[in-house]
Design an enzyme around this catalytic site. Structure first.
Site, PDB file in Angstrom:
ATOM      1  N   CYS A   2      20.419  42.946  97.118  1.00 40.97           N
ATOM      2  CA  CYS A   2      20.545  44.400  97.134  1.00 40.97           C
ATOM      3  C   CYS A   2      21.853  44.838  97.768  1.00 40.97           C
ATOM      4  O   CYS A   2      22.368  44.181  98.662  1.00 40.97           O
ATOM      5  CB  CYS A   2      19.409  45.020  97.938  1.00 40.97           C
ATOM      6  N   ARG A  27      26.744  41.162  93.390  1.00 45.09           N
ATOM      7  CA  ARG A  27      25.744  40.550  94.276  1.00 45.09           C
ATOM      8  C   ARG A  27      24.441  40.234  93.546  1.00 45.09           C
ATOM      9  O   ARG A  27      23.627  39.480  94.049  1.00 45.09           O
ATOM     10  CB  ARG A  27      25.442  41.512  95.436  1.00 45.09           C
ATOM     11  N   TRP A  76      17.473  44.368  94.088  1.00 43.40           N
ATOM     12  CA  TRP A  76      17.069  43.064  93.537  1.00 43.40           C
ATOM     13  C   TRP A  76      15.618  42.902  93.956  1.00 43.40           C
ATOM     14  O   TRP A  76      15.328  42.758  95.142  1.00 43.40           O
ATOM     15  CB  TRP A  76      17.970  41.986  94.147  1.00 43.40           C
ATOM     16  N   ASN A 102      18.110  47.382 102.514  1.00 42.54           N
ATOM     17  CA  ASN A 102      18.210  45.952 102.181  1.00 42.54           C
ATOM     18  C   ASN A 102      17.362  45.195 103.186  1.00 42.54           C
ATOM     19  O   ASN A 102      17.387  45.514 104.371  1.00 42.54           O
ATOM     20  CB  ASN A 102      19.651  45.446 102.316  1.00 42.54           C
ATOM     21  N   GLY A 103      16.669  44.170 102.732  1.00 42.45           N
ATOM     22  CA  GLY A 103      15.845  43.376 103.649  1.00 42.45           C
ATOM     23  C   GLY A 103      14.372  43.509 103.297  1.00 42.45           C
ATOM     24  O   GLY A 103      14.023  43.962 102.206  1.00 42.45           O
ATOM     25  N   GLU A 487      25.924  19.606  91.866  1.00 43.39           N
ATOM     26  CA  GLU A 487      26.647  20.870  91.747  1.00 43.39           C
ATOM     27  C   GLU A 487      26.962  21.174  90.273  1.00 43.39           C
ATOM     28  O   GLU A 487      26.848  22.318  89.837  1.00 43.39           O
ATOM     29  CB  GLU A 487      27.923  20.818  92.609  1.00 43.39           C
ATOM     30  N   LYS A 491      25.658  24.529  88.396  1.00 42.20           N
ATOM     31  CA  LYS A 491      26.557  25.488  87.743  1.00 42.20           C
ATOM     32  C   LYS A 491      26.084  25.774  86.330  1.00 42.20           C
ATOM     33  O   LYS A 491      26.044  26.916  85.896  1.00 42.20           O
ATOM     34  CB  LYS A 491      28.005  24.961  87.691  1.00 42.20           C
ATOM     35  N   GLU A 494      22.839  27.872  86.283  1.00 41.37           N
ATOM     36  CA  GLU A 494      22.980  29.236  86.823  1.00 41.37           C
ATOM     37  C   GLU A 494      23.499  30.223  85.792  1.00 41.37           C
ATOM     38  O   GLU A 494      23.036  31.352  85.737  1.00 41.37           O
ATOM     39  CB  GLU A 494      23.980  29.227  87.993  1.00 41.37           C
ATOM     40  N   HIS A 510      14.497   5.314  87.082  1.00 39.11           N
ATOM     41  CA  HIS A 510      13.176   5.393  87.723  1.00 39.11           C
ATOM     42  C   HIS A 510      12.355   6.558  87.180  1.00 39.11           C
ATOM     43  O   HIS A 510      11.503   7.097  87.885  1.00 39.11           O
ATOM     44  CB  HIS A 510      13.337   5.510  89.233  1.00 39.11           C
ATOM     45  N   LYS A 609      24.077  36.940  94.709  1.00 37.27           N
ATOM     46  CA  LYS A 609      25.184  36.244  95.361  1.00 37.27           C
ATOM     47  C   LYS A 609      24.787  35.763  96.751  1.00 37.27           C
ATOM     48  O   LYS A 609      25.174  34.696  97.193  1.00 37.27           O
ATOM     49  CB  LYS A 609      26.393  37.196  95.431  1.00 37.27           C
TER      50      LYS A 609
HETATM   51  C1  G6P Z   1      22.623  31.935  96.446  1.00 40.13           C
HETATM   52  C2  G6P Z   1      23.839  31.932  95.546  1.00 40.13           C
HETATM   53  C3  G6P Z   1      24.464  30.540  95.522  1.00 40.13           C
HETATM   54  C4  G6P Z   1      24.771  30.104  96.955  1.00 40.13           C
HETATM   55  C5  G6P Z   1      23.534  30.142  97.843  1.00 40.13           C
HETATM   56  C6  G6P Z   1      23.894  29.936  99.306  1.00 40.13           C
HETATM   57  O1  G6P Z   1      21.621  31.191  95.857  1.00 40.13           O
HETATM   58  O2  G6P Z   1      23.506  32.331  94.227  1.00 40.13           O
HETATM   59  O3  G6P Z   1      25.671  30.574  94.778  1.00 40.13           O
HETATM   60  O4  G6P Z   1      25.290  28.810  96.926  1.00 40.13           O
HETATM   61  O5  G6P Z   1      22.915  31.418  97.755  1.00 40.13           O
HETATM   62  O6  G6P Z   1      24.707  31.004  99.701  1.00 40.13           O
HETATM   63  P1  G6P Z   1      25.661  30.993 100.955  1.00 40.13           P
HETATM   64  O7  G6P Z   1      26.247  32.369 101.007  1.00 40.13           O
HETATM   65  O8  G6P Z   1      24.805  30.668 102.130  1.00 40.13           O
HETATM   66  O9  G6P Z   1      26.693  29.934 100.714  1.00 40.13           O
END
Ligand code: G6P
Length: 614
Positions: A2, A27, A76, A102-103, A487, A491, A494, A510, A609
């Protein structure tokens, strides 16, 4: 997650709020709304499901808002579905109080029951509406409980996390903000204030901002502001300079933030290293850690903790710290670590890795370890963020703001900083100045080597085109490049919504090997390193079952061409630093896959984000 933007001043609030909402779009959100105190003296609210553009059209159709005090939000969904009724701002049912939040208000259910008993009628399923209603219930200006006091009193009753901004049509020149756990900044303009959850929404209007600590409440009028605690103890405000430049958060010539940030990596890593590598002495200069260098030298164990992409960087950090500094390490999801009653012995260091510095799970894990006596360190990008402020010491990434939801330059920045921390500790423990200086010289080459990978972008796109129709992918690597495989898979999922799994190459046989059928894309990180031959064996296992191998290999490796369907070459880099280059083709592959499948790379569905709830 949010986003909040609010304005009080003499300009028309609507355009400033909409512009701010657009800056917060990155975000991640699913609905948006705005409330403005209009010249008719009433608080008017407009909300819409979906993009900010939908809200904008709705406002336009209704003739727009003219007032100069307003609050706005991108939501969100957490409590309650994605509906207009659940979107913020929320209002009370009597007094024209409006609130963005937010929260999460954790005790919202009992508060809601109480408020219903008092006769209040709710129109949404959210925890936020409960807070708006509670402030309304407590508001009693005749008895001296004005908006500021009502907000303070309400916050004394709630548990959970919040960043809020509240306005009230009975006090049209007042705005009250507060925070606990969720970030909030108040930009100071000329005769105006812009409140936001994120500096990127402020910098077009202000170069200075008031930062709030937990339980701070700020009452703002056009003439000034007053900072206090929820118990009304007056505080002196903390003012900070906003270092961001508008250019850093604008797209420029790039079509997407993700692509811009992938291409920024050579320069962001140069900035990350700048002034930190003293090759003559063979030491890394990390100002933030100096004060604790003795504790770090004597430390017995490092616990790295993070979520998402930051966790993958932390996993590489575990290898680096063990390799270079010879210190026992473990790396764990913050969300798991915090709930498993972790054993923290004397001499333990907890190291939180986070781009935003606001991830709720990472923050909670850090606090848990701290409360059990660990020294706490942060590897954070956002200056002044909650985790950065909560740690005993830390190192900032200095890679500039990351807007793309899919993290790229923060990942390489995190790996670079973790390499420097490993060298910082290694030099003070076992490593000779010469050995340390050698690694530093190799590190300094990395930005140029990434540029060479970026030059192969066209080929990466062509390889992606060949496989993009496939719905299931595997990413395999060993050693330092096992986290890189994770990673790469993350990616791809996502932003392209392709199902992808990453795992250690040896683990494939396995179980996951059962998935391999004719043409299934399997990405191997097969750079020249200690486990190269073993990776080749794993490649054979995939080939013999009809899988299509895409290999990330070292320039000049001809052998791999006879085994892999496609080869993405990267320059030769020592194993410990190799993730910094092997991850780059995987970032570009994910980018192209998302574009080819027609997805909005910068606004991936369901993602945020920064995840500030558990
Ligand atoms: C969310 C984002 C990811 C990020 C993760 C940790 O899931 O979509 O891209 O890696 O949070 O975020 P941070 O700000 O703690 O690196």
């Amino acid at each position: 997650m949010c986003g909040i933007i609010a304005y009080i001043g003499s300009k028309r609030a609507e355009s400033i709020l909409l512009e701010g909402l657009k800056r917060l779009e990155y975000r991640g959100y699913d609905s948006a709304g705005v409330a403005v105190i209009e010249p008719d003296g009433h608080q008017h609210v407009c909300r819409a499901v979906g993009r900010v553009a939908n809200l904008e059209s709705k406002l336009e159709a209704a003739g727009g808002f003219k007032g100069s005090v307003g609050i706005a939000h991108t939501r969100w969904a957490t409590h309650g579905g994605v509906t207009e009724a659940n979107a913020h701002p929320h209002t009370d049912d009597q007094l024209g109080i409006a609130l963005v939040h937010n929260g999460i208000i954790e005790n919202y259910a009992s508060l809601r029951t109480y408020l219903k008993e008092q006769g209040h009628v709710f129109t949404s399923e959210t925890d936020t509406e409960v807070l708006a209603m509670l402030i309304g219930e407590l508001y009693d200006p005749e008895q001296g409980v004005d908006l500021e006091k009502a907000v303070q009193a309400a916050l004394r009753e709630v548990t959970g996390a919040y960043a809020i901004v509240v306005t009230c049509e009975r006090e049209p020149g007042v705005m009250v903000c507060a925070r606990k756990g969720s970030p909030l900044l108040i930009g100071i303009g000329a005769g105006e204030y812009i409140v936001a959850s994120d500096a990127s929404a402020i910098i077009a209007h202000a170069t200075q901002a008031i930062t709030l600590d937990d339980y701070n409440v700020v009452k703002i009028t056009r003439e000034g502001f007053r900072t206090s605690t929820v118990d009304d103890v007056e505080l002196s405000p903390k003012v900070m300079k906003l270092e961001l430049e508008l250019g850093e958060i604008e797209l420029g010539a790039f079509s997407h933030y993700m692509l811009k940030e992938i291409y920024e990596q050579p320069n962001s890593l140069r900035l990350c290293m700048k002034g930190r590598l003293d090759k003559r002495e063979g030491t890394v200069v990390l100002g933030g850690l100096e004060e604790f260098s003795k504790e770090l030298v004597r430390s017995k164990r490092v616990i790295l903790t993070a979520q998402g992409t930051a966790l993958h960087a932390a996993m590489i950090g575990e290898y680096l710290l063990e390799d270079f500094a010879k210190i026992p390490c473990e790396c764990e999801y913050a969300s798991e670590f915090r709930y498993r009653n972790p054993i923290i012995e004397e001499g333990s260091v907890v190291l939180a890795v986070s781009q935003s510095g606001e991830t709720a799970d990472t923050l909670a894990a850090l606090r848990e370890a701290k409360s059990r006596g660990a020294l706490s360190l942060g590897v954070i990008n956002v200056v002044g963020s909650t985790i950065a402020r909560d740690t005993d010491a830390g190192v900032y990434l200095r890679v500039g703001p990351e807007i793309g939801v899919a993290s790229t330059k923060a990942f390489t920045g995190q790996v670079m900083v973790l390499t420097m921390i490993a060298l910082f500790m290694a030099r003070r423990r076992f490593m000779s100045p010469e050995a340390s200086a050698r690694v530093m010289a190799q590190l300094e080459q990395i930005p140029d080597l990434i540029e060479r990978v970026l030059d192969t972008n066209d080929q990466i796109r062509k390889v992606t085109e060949k496989h993009v129709e496939r719905d299931n992918w595997l990413f395999l690597g060993r050693g330092y490049n096992y986290p890189t495989a994770l990673e790469g898979a993350l990616k791809l999922k996502e932003i392209s919504y392709i199902h992808a799994e990453g795992m250690p190459a040896a683990e494939m046989k396995h179980g996951p090997i059962a998935l391999i059928d004719d043409g299934m894309p399997v990405v191997f990180i097969a750079n020249q390193g200690p486990q190269y031959d073993k990776v080749l064996n794993n490649i054979e296992e995939v080939r013999s079952r009809g899988g299509h191998v895409i290999a990330v290999a070292t320039e000049g490796d001809k052998q791999i061409e006879s085994l892999a369907e496609d080869v993405l070459y990267v320059p030769d880099v020592p194993e410990a630093l190799s993730p910094l280059v092997t991850v780059v083709p995987l970032q570009l592959l994910a980018y192209h896959a998302a574009i080819l499948r027609g997805h909005d790379v910068d606004k991936p569905r369901n993602l945020a984000k920064s995840v500030t709830v558990e």
